[in-house]
Write an enzyme that holds these catalytic residues in place. Structure first.
Site, PDB file in Angstrom:
ATOM      1  N   ASP A 190      28.785  45.175  46.181  1.00  0.00           N
ATOM      2  CA  ASP A 190      29.951  46.127  45.862  1.00  0.00           C
ATOM      3  C   ASP A 190      30.473  46.807  47.029  1.00  0.00           C
ATOM      4  O   ASP A 190      30.053  47.086  48.121  1.00  0.00           O
ATOM      5  CB  ASP A 190      29.176  47.114  44.978  1.00  0.00           C
ATOM      6  CG  ASP A 190      29.106  47.210  43.519  1.00  0.00           C
ATOM      7  OD1 ASP A 190      29.926  46.029  43.098  1.00  0.00           O
ATOM      8  OD2 ASP A 190      28.467  47.952  42.992  1.00  0.00           O
ATOM      9  N   LYS A 227      32.501  42.842  45.291  1.00  0.00           N
ATOM     10  CA  LYS A 227      33.032  43.296  43.849  1.00  0.00           C
ATOM     11  C   LYS A 227      33.709  44.553  43.873  1.00  0.00           C
ATOM     12  O   LYS A 227      33.384  45.531  44.529  1.00  0.00           O
ATOM     13  CB  LYS A 227      31.546  43.665  42.904  1.00  0.00           C
ATOM     14  CG  LYS A 227      32.091  44.033  41.430  1.00  0.00           C
ATOM     15  CD  LYS A 227      30.771  44.001  40.391  1.00  0.00           C
ATOM     16  CE  LYS A 227      29.891  45.060  40.686  1.00  0.00           C
ATOM     17  NZ  LYS A 227      30.677  46.287  40.385  1.00  0.00           N
ATOM     18  N   GLU A 237      35.929  47.424  41.465  1.00  0.00           N
ATOM     19  CA  GLU A 237      36.280  47.984  40.160  1.00  0.00           C
ATOM     20  C   GLU A 237      37.777  48.355  39.814  1.00  0.00           C
ATOM     21  O   GLU A 237      38.233  48.623  40.589  1.00  0.00           O
ATOM     22  CB  GLU A 237      35.500  49.294  39.954  1.00  0.00           C
ATOM     23  CG  GLU A 237      33.944  49.252  39.901  1.00  0.00           C
ATOM     24  CD  GLU A 237      33.215  50.547  39.661  1.00  0.00           C
ATOM     25  OE1 GLU A 237      31.932  50.715  39.775  1.00  0.00           O
ATOM     26  OE2 GLU A 237      34.197  51.515  39.489  1.00  0.00           O
ATOM     27  N   ASP A 258      26.577  49.452  43.847  1.00  0.00           N
ATOM     28  CA  ASP A 258      26.469  50.915  44.297  1.00  0.00           C
ATOM     29  C   ASP A 258      25.560  51.526  43.318  1.00  0.00           C
ATOM     30  O   ASP A 258      25.417  52.722  43.563  1.00  0.00           O
ATOM     31  CB  ASP A 258      27.978  51.460  44.427  1.00  0.00           C
ATOM     32  CG  ASP A 258      28.717  51.393  43.110  1.00  0.00           C
ATOM     33  OD1 ASP A 258      28.117  50.972  42.117  1.00  0.00           O
ATOM     34  OD2 ASP A 258      29.810  51.586  43.141  1.00  0.00           O
ATOM     35  N   SER A 259      24.827  50.845  42.696  1.00  0.00           N
ATOM     36  CA  SER A 259      23.707  51.442  41.703  1.00  0.00           C
ATOM     37  C   SER A 259      22.564  51.783  42.565  1.00  0.00           C
ATOM     38  O   SER A 259      21.438  52.301  42.390  1.00  0.00           O
ATOM     39  CB  SER A 259      23.276  50.446  40.542  1.00  0.00           C
ATOM     40  OG  SER A 259      23.320  49.037  41.405  1.00  0.00           O
ATOM     41  N   GLU A 275      31.440  45.925  31.270  1.00  0.00           N
ATOM     42  CA  GLU A 275      30.475  46.855  31.152  1.00  0.00           C
ATOM     43  C   GLU A 275      30.777  47.714  30.111  1.00  0.00           C
ATOM     44  O   GLU A 275      31.757  48.316  29.955  1.00  0.00           O
ATOM     45  CB  GLU A 275      30.375  47.633  32.607  1.00  0.00           C
ATOM     46  CG  GLU A 275      28.959  48.822  32.356  1.00  0.00           C
ATOM     47  CD  GLU A 275      28.851  49.447  33.657  1.00  0.00           C
ATOM     48  OE1 GLU A 275      27.812  50.105  33.755  1.00  0.00           O
ATOM     49  OE2 GLU A 275      29.271  48.968  34.506  1.00  0.00           O
TER      50      GLU A 275
END
Length: 255
Positions: free
Chosen positions: A82, A112, A114, A44-45, A181
């Site tokens: 993501d 992925k 979080e 999502d970057s 991270e």
């Protein structure tokens, strides 16, 4: 041969570092794959490429659209995508539907998610049970920017202990690897030694089992660089110079 999630675990045992980067289109994916990148993440970057201030506005449709293009450029690398903000946190059913769409529509080999709080552990466990490979993500989690900000996580003993135990819980839930991270190096070392799955660091020191960066940061395309990123070339400057030269030649009737 295409890389799979089991190879990443084997590489940890063999001491072979995992090279990971992000991608957003066919051309970039093709270049990363040809250069030998092991894991390509459509993260999502993507927000950087789409001009969003944070990762929060990225939609499932947008990330699927870009992941399909990335997949077409890959022959060898493992592709992970993501799940965007609020496409998996509401319920196991929502997470299952979102992850299922990603795998079915993009051809990715994993998703992925979080976080490592109890409800997220349950969600990940169910996804893994359903045959969906999951990459975990702890420390600075950008989808929680309004709670955490962009500062380093796990600096106090209590915060470090929480991240450590969440990492253990994520391995038990079945994640095939774990992104760490922007946490202190000593905490990343402790987690990496404890887990049998590989850790992939981003601003977490050199002792993780692999490293990942946002490719636009690596190439010098981002307007804002995180403190832990490293710029390997300045394409922003090179592209500007090339376009300025082209414009000058057109205006002077030289092209």
């Amino acid at each position: 041969m295409p890389i799979n999630t089991q190879q990443l675990k084997q590489w940890k045992q063999q001491g072979r570092p995992i090279v990971a980067l992000t991608a957003w289109d066919y051309a970039i994916a093709q270049l990363l794959d040809a250069a030998g990148v092991d894991l390509i993440l459509v993260g999502d970057s993507l927000s950087v490429i789409l001009g969003y201030e944070t990762t929060l506005p990225v939609t499932l449709e947008e990330i699927i659209h870009h992941a399909k293009a990335v997949k077409r450029g890959i022959k060898r690398a493992l592709l992970v995508v993501d799940l965007p903000f609020l496409t998996y946190q509401e319920s196991i059913a929502q997470a299952m539907q979102s992850a299922g769409r990603v795998l079915k529509e993009t051809g990715a080999q994993g998703v992925k998610l979080e976080g490592g709080y109890p409800a997220m552990i349950d969600i990940i466990s169910r996804l893994v049970q359903a045959g969906i490979p999951v990459l975990g993500h702890l420390g600075l989690t950008p989808q929680s920017i309004h709670q955490l900000g962009l500062k380093q996580q796990g600096k106090t003993p209590q915060a470090a202990d929480l991240i450590f135990h969440q990492a253990i819980a994520l391995e038990q839930a079945g994640v095939f690897a774990l992104v760490l991270e922007h946490i202190p190096c000593h905490l990343a070392v402790k987690i990496t030694k404890e887990l049998s799955i590989p850790t992939i660091g981003i601003g977490a020191g050199q002792e993780c089992n692999g490293q990942i960066l946002v490719t636009s940061d690596v190439l010098g395309l981002s307007e804002k660089q995180p403190p832990f990123a490293k710029v390997y070339t300045d394409l922003r400057q090179e592209i500007t110079k090339a376009v300025e030269k082209y414009a000058l030649e057109v205006r002077n009737h030289h092209f």
